[in-house]
Design a protein around this motif. Sequence first.
Motif, PDB file in Angstrom:
ATOM      1  N   GLU A 151       0.895  -1.021  -0.312  1.00  0.00           N
ATOM      2  CA  GLU A 151       0.376  -0.213   0.276  1.00  0.00           C
ATOM      3  C   GLU A 151       0.400   1.221  -0.441  1.00  0.00           C
ATOM      4  O   GLU A 151       0.893   1.831  -0.762  1.00  0.00           O
ATOM      5  N   GLU A 152       1.841   1.039   0.796  1.00  0.00           N
ATOM      6  CA  GLU A 152       2.307   2.712   0.659  1.00  0.00           C
ATOM      7  C   GLU A 152       2.842   2.629  -1.095  1.00  0.00           C
ATOM      8  O   GLU A 152       3.522   3.698  -0.893  1.00  0.00           O
ATOM      9  N   LEU A 153       3.369   1.289  -1.580  1.00  0.00           N
ATOM     10  CA  LEU A 153       4.250   2.176  -2.655  1.00  0.00           C
ATOM     11  C   LEU A 153       2.482   2.546  -3.342  1.00  0.00           C
ATOM     12  O   LEU A 153       3.165   3.156  -4.839  1.00  0.00           O
ATOM     13  N   ALA A 154       1.346   2.610  -3.358  1.00  0.00           N
ATOM     14  CA  ALA A 154       0.357   2.602  -4.550  1.00  0.00           C
ATOM     15  C   ALA A 154       0.662   4.337  -4.346  1.00  0.00           C
ATOM     16  O   ALA A 154       0.683   4.640  -3.648  1.00  0.00           O
ATOM     17  N   SER A 155      -0.106   4.111  -5.579  1.00  0.00           N
ATOM     18  CA  SER A 155      -1.016   5.944  -6.174  1.00  0.00           C
ATOM     19  C   SER A 155      -1.973   6.074  -6.355  1.00  0.00           C
ATOM     20  O   SER A 155      -1.898   5.601  -7.696  1.00  0.00           O
ATOM     21  N   GLY A 156      -2.725   6.041  -6.210  1.00  0.00           N
ATOM     22  CA  GLY A 156      -4.221   6.346  -6.762  1.00  0.00           C
ATOM     23  C   GLY A 156      -5.457   7.504  -6.072  1.00  0.00           C
ATOM     24  O   GLY A 156      -5.993   7.481  -6.552  1.00  0.00           O
ATOM     25  N   HIS A 409       0.632  12.179  -4.991  1.00  0.00           N
ATOM     26  CA  HIS A 409       1.167  12.958  -5.738  1.00  0.00           C
ATOM     27  C   HIS A 409       2.101  12.321  -6.226  1.00  0.00           C
ATOM     28  O   HIS A 409       3.133  11.808  -6.208  1.00  0.00           O
ATOM     29  N   PRO A 410       1.590  11.145  -7.289  1.00  0.00           N
ATOM     30  CA  PRO A 410       2.029  10.300  -7.430  1.00  0.00           C
ATOM     31  C   PRO A 410       3.513  10.525  -8.677  1.00  0.00           C
ATOM     32  O   PRO A 410       4.538   9.928  -9.006  1.00  0.00           O
ATOM     33  N   GLU A 411       3.137  12.639  -9.084  1.00  0.00           N
ATOM     34  CA  GLU A 411       4.386  11.925  -9.931  1.00  0.00           C
ATOM     35  C   GLU A 411       5.167  13.029  -8.808  1.00  0.00           C
ATOM     36  O   GLU A 411       6.250  14.024  -9.981  1.00  0.00           O
ATOM     37  N   ASP A 412       5.411  12.990  -7.874  1.00  0.00           N
ATOM     38  CA  ASP A 412       5.940  14.121  -7.714  1.00  0.00           C
ATOM     39  C   ASP A 412       7.973  13.262  -6.654  1.00  0.00           C
ATOM     40  O   ASP A 412       7.460  12.096  -5.922  1.00  0.00           O
ATOM     41  N   ALA A 413       8.678  12.700  -7.427  1.00  0.00           N
ATOM     42  CA  ALA A 413       9.651  12.522  -7.897  1.00  0.00           C
ATOM     43  C   ALA A 413      10.587  12.470  -6.283  1.00  0.00           C
ATOM     44  O   ALA A 413      11.129  11.681  -5.453  1.00  0.00           O
ATOM     45  N   GLU A 414      10.506  13.214  -5.471  1.00  0.00           N
ATOM     46  CA  GLU A 414      11.395  13.541  -4.762  1.00  0.00           C
ATOM     47  C   GLU A 414      10.303  12.779  -3.206  1.00  0.00           C
ATOM     48  O   GLU A 414      10.566  12.803  -2.126  1.00  0.00           O
ATOM     49  N   ALA A 415       9.355  12.649  -3.642  1.00  0.00           N
ATOM     50  CA  ALA A 415       8.246  11.771  -2.561  1.00  0.00           C
ATOM     51  C   ALA A 415       8.711  10.726  -2.435  1.00  0.00           C
ATOM     52  O   ALA A 415       9.177   9.668  -1.844  1.00  0.00           O
ATOM     53  N   TRP A 416       8.813   9.871  -3.940  1.00  0.00           N
ATOM     54  CA  TRP A 416       9.076   8.594  -4.308  1.00  0.00           C
ATOM     55  C   TRP A 416      10.368   7.751  -3.315  1.00  0.00           C
ATOM     56  O   TRP A 416      10.776   7.177  -3.410  1.00  0.00           O
ATOM     57  N   ASN A 417      11.269   9.681  -3.817  1.00  0.00           N
ATOM     58  CA  ASN A 417      13.038   8.941  -3.366  1.00  0.00           C
ATOM     59  C   ASN A 417      13.054   8.787  -1.722  1.00  0.00           C
ATOM     60  O   ASN A 417      13.350   8.232  -1.250  1.00  0.00           O
ATOM     61  N   ALA A 418      11.957   9.713  -1.177  1.00  0.00           N
ATOM     62  CA  ALA A 418      11.885   9.398   0.684  1.00  0.00           C
ATOM     63  C   ALA A 418      11.261   8.433   0.978  1.00  0.00           C
ATOM     64  O   ALA A 418      11.807   8.021   1.641  1.00  0.00           O
ATOM     65  N   THR A 441      12.410  -0.255  -5.056  1.00  0.00           N
ATOM     66  CA  THR A 441      10.833   0.060  -7.110  1.00  0.00           C
ATOM     67  C   THR A 441      10.059   1.430  -6.833  1.00  0.00           C
ATOM     68  O   THR A 441      10.109   1.943  -7.537  1.00  0.00           O
ATOM     69  N   ALA A 442      10.562   2.127  -5.173  1.00  0.00           N
ATOM     70  CA  ALA A 442      10.085   3.688  -5.086  1.00  0.00           C
ATOM     71  C   ALA A 442      11.628   4.235  -5.447  1.00  0.00           C
ATOM     72  O   ALA A 442      11.198   5.366  -6.481  1.00  0.00           O
ATOM     73  N   LEU A 443      12.505   4.138  -5.597  1.00  0.00           N
ATOM     74  CA  LEU A 443      13.781   4.619  -5.687  1.00  0.00           C
ATOM     75  C   LEU A 443      13.753   4.452  -7.134  1.00  0.00           C
ATOM     76  O   LEU A 443      14.210   5.461  -8.415  1.00  0.00           O
ATOM     77  N   GLU A 444      13.546   3.987  -7.932  1.00  0.00           N
ATOM     78  CA  GLU A 444      12.955   3.620  -9.141  1.00  0.00           C
ATOM     79  C   GLU A 444      12.572   4.619  -9.768  1.00  0.00           C
ATOM     80  O   GLU A 444      12.411   4.986 -11.362  1.00  0.00           O
ATOM     81  N   ARG A 445      11.576   4.560  -9.075  1.00  0.00           N
ATOM     82  CA  ARG A 445      10.437   5.968  -9.834  1.00  0.00           C
ATOM     83  C   ARG A 445      10.928   6.978  -9.566  1.00  0.00           C
ATOM     84  O   ARG A 445       9.961   7.585 -10.543  1.00  0.00           O
ATOM     85  N   ALA A 446      11.282   7.361  -8.431  1.00  0.00           N
ATOM     86  CA  ALA A 446      12.057   8.519  -8.678  1.00  0.00           C
ATOM     87  C   ALA A 446      12.873   9.281  -9.907  1.00  0.00           C
ATOM     88  O   ALA A 446      12.559  10.160 -10.693  1.00  0.00           O
ATOM     89  N   VAL A 447      13.336   7.755  -9.951  1.00  0.00           N
ATOM     90  CA  VAL A 447      14.474   7.963 -10.962  1.00  0.00           C
ATOM     91  C   VAL A 447      13.860   8.264 -12.970  1.00  0.00           C
ATOM     92  O   VAL A 447      13.915   8.800 -13.396  1.00  0.00           O
ATOM     93  N   GLU A 448      12.626   6.969 -12.952  1.00  0.00           N
ATOM     94  CA  GLU A 448      11.571   7.595 -14.035  1.00  0.00           C
ATOM     95  C   GLU A 448      11.603   8.331 -13.822  1.00  0.00           C
ATOM     96  O   GLU A 448      11.013   8.942 -15.394  1.00  0.00           O
TER      97      GLU A 448
END
Length: 792
Positions: A151-156, A409-418, A441-448
């Motif tokens: 759930e922590e990695l979901a974004s809907g 905020h699924p587009e927020d790279a800083e949030a995914w990285n955090a 998974t979360a860190l790679e999402r920030a890179v994407e």
Amino acid sequence: MTRSQHPEEDGSGADPGFWTRMRQGRFGQILVVYLGFSWVILQVVGELRESLNLPASIGPITLLLLGVGLAVTLATAWVQSHLEQRQATGELPGSWDLSLGELKESILRGRVPHLTWARALLGGVFAFSLLFGFAGLYVLIQDRGRSLAPEELASGDAEPGIAILPFDVNDAALDDLREGVPLLLATTLHSAAGVRPIAANTVLAHWDRGVAAGERADLALALEIARASGGSYALTGSAVALGGDIRLAGELFETTSGEPLGRVRVEGARDSVWTLVDGLAVEVVKTLTTVGGDGADVFNLAGVTTRSPAALAAYLEGEAHYRRGDFERAVTSLEAAVEEDSTFALAHYRLGQALSWFGLGDRSSAHLEKARTGSLPDRQVLFSRMTTATTRGRSTEPLDDLGAFVRQHPEDAEAWNALGEVLFHEGVLLDSPDWLDEATTALERAVELEPGSGLYLFHPLHQAFARGDSAHAAYLIERFGAVHAGSPMDLGHRLIWRYEFGSALPAMPPDSAVATLVSLGQWGGMLAFASRSFELGEAYLLRQSDGLGELPFELCNSVPLRAGRWKSLISYAADERMPFQSRFLCLHGAVQSGLPVPEAMLEEVTRSALAQNREETLRLGAYQLGAYYVDRGRWPQYEDLRAELRERLEAARSRADSVRADEWEFQLGSLQAYAHWAEGRREEAAKTLESLRPTQWQEHKWWLGRIYAELGRPADAARWLTGIIGGDGPYWPHVAPLLGSAYEQLGATDRAADLYRDFIARWKDADPELQPWVREAQDLLERIEGEGRPAA
């Protein structure tokens, strides 16, 4: 069959009539039950569609299947209502008296298996298995399983977002506002209800990829960038110098249709940019309100920014450096900003973030706390809490809030990285053997989202090097290089890749490579530690030690163990240029991991370290000294050590020195846990060690892995051992046999085999003293491969 053979048409069994048959078949009850079942199925499919992002066609397909199912159900009830009479005549076969081999012949003769409840139920199960199988296949193909993340990695839960694009400027003196206005405006709009600004750095990263430096984008390209950033709306704009004033003007668009929604404009003094941005935010919210927004109309960016133009310029410069991963320049600029204005909350916030990358936890926390006293926006408050918690070993505390923010905020790279940083550094505490996969998974999402940000690239690239994954490392390097081709960081990434995987290339002398890495400053050091090369790591550390007058600890521990260079480890542990405390930690760590340290050497280094600086040695490694006493049955010395640590703990408490008190408590708890383990009280030992949250301590992870292996709890053993091999650095690769054994017990034999192969490849040329670990891994691998071969 003759007419007289139909019982419903002769005197032996008159047709009971339509309504009588309806009552006999209990059609009303069946219909109610089926409709209730259908409602449940529709709710489940609706939830799955939303959570897994399934295609819209899943709804009509479900309705079609339910419609067919209803027809089959009613037909079955109709047949079953007069089954006994028709079976008695032999007109239809019994429930299961028709074999599959007779099916074709029976159909050709006009006789088919009749409808039974068992067959209807089996058909329904088959149909919905296909449906849900299709859904699962869609998820795996569409996003390679990302929607199955926890759930922590979901974004809907995200509302429509607005992407604020870089502003055009007509004066070189306003260059810092090109990216500065989007940055400040996004910060301001985060406090508006019903308005979701896309993270400024995400938009800027997409802009960097789509627009060459110095060029302008036409409207079509600008809207494409806004859409790619996750924006439903886009704001294009300009900052125009008018003598001593500035005009900020922009136009809002709907990104899909390109429809203009309205213009916004503010004008004011050049030294009041924060006030102008507040005014622009008001105009943006008012415009969005006309298309469905519901936002506040009063903002206070001035509460977190500065009235000093020089401080603002330094801050915006620091933000640009930070976004590109140039932490040293970012710190320099941000320190200038807070020196100009000590109340500048946003500058303190970013300076604290930048300092954390240098391991300067106390300074980082001080700036972050200062930032939070200045009415920092909620977004920055959350990330600052995460950074502070990480430096204090409590980074799982904001995890729920980070998960909620990512969903919004699924587009927020800083949030995914955090989120990825929390999981990467502390995920081992979350009781999941797959914590590192979730972090990745979360860190790679920030890179994407921001492939040009060195900030987000480091951990994923480090992990690719650690795993020996040349293809993924090359993919990440190319994504960064597409934005920063030929930059020092790009050259550094390619240099490390060449050392790791470029065996076909001409050899590069370590000194030449080190010269390049040193020129990169802090980033070069992090890249050097990402490498698995002993020669490169050694050369870099020796170069760094030239001006220090002493050798760093890593030369005696992590670097030699990358390739099994035991003689190098022992040589550095005997080198007088290395402080005794470092030699003490190195040798005791080697002992704890089972390596063959000469007893006389260990005794001499221990005695010298305690004599030279007893307090520092105990502060860093009292638990190692206590384990040394326990392993040799020297219990009186163990008890004396515990008593001494308790005295130091009470002294720290009396001085209200919470930092030192926490350190002595950690050491005492470690001593107690090790003694429990030695006495066979494994459950107590594990419980005590877990309570210490030892996420930064390799020996503690090793202890917990071994204890859980002895307790027959492979999932917990794998959870902690993964932190050694796959965490901050793969510095104890000889953990592979124990971790691989845990994987095998969990049924992950492929994962275990990959681990053994990687370890064997890395240590194949290990010194003779360490070859027993290699042979053990080879035996384990051969057993797995032998079990996988078909019988002769």
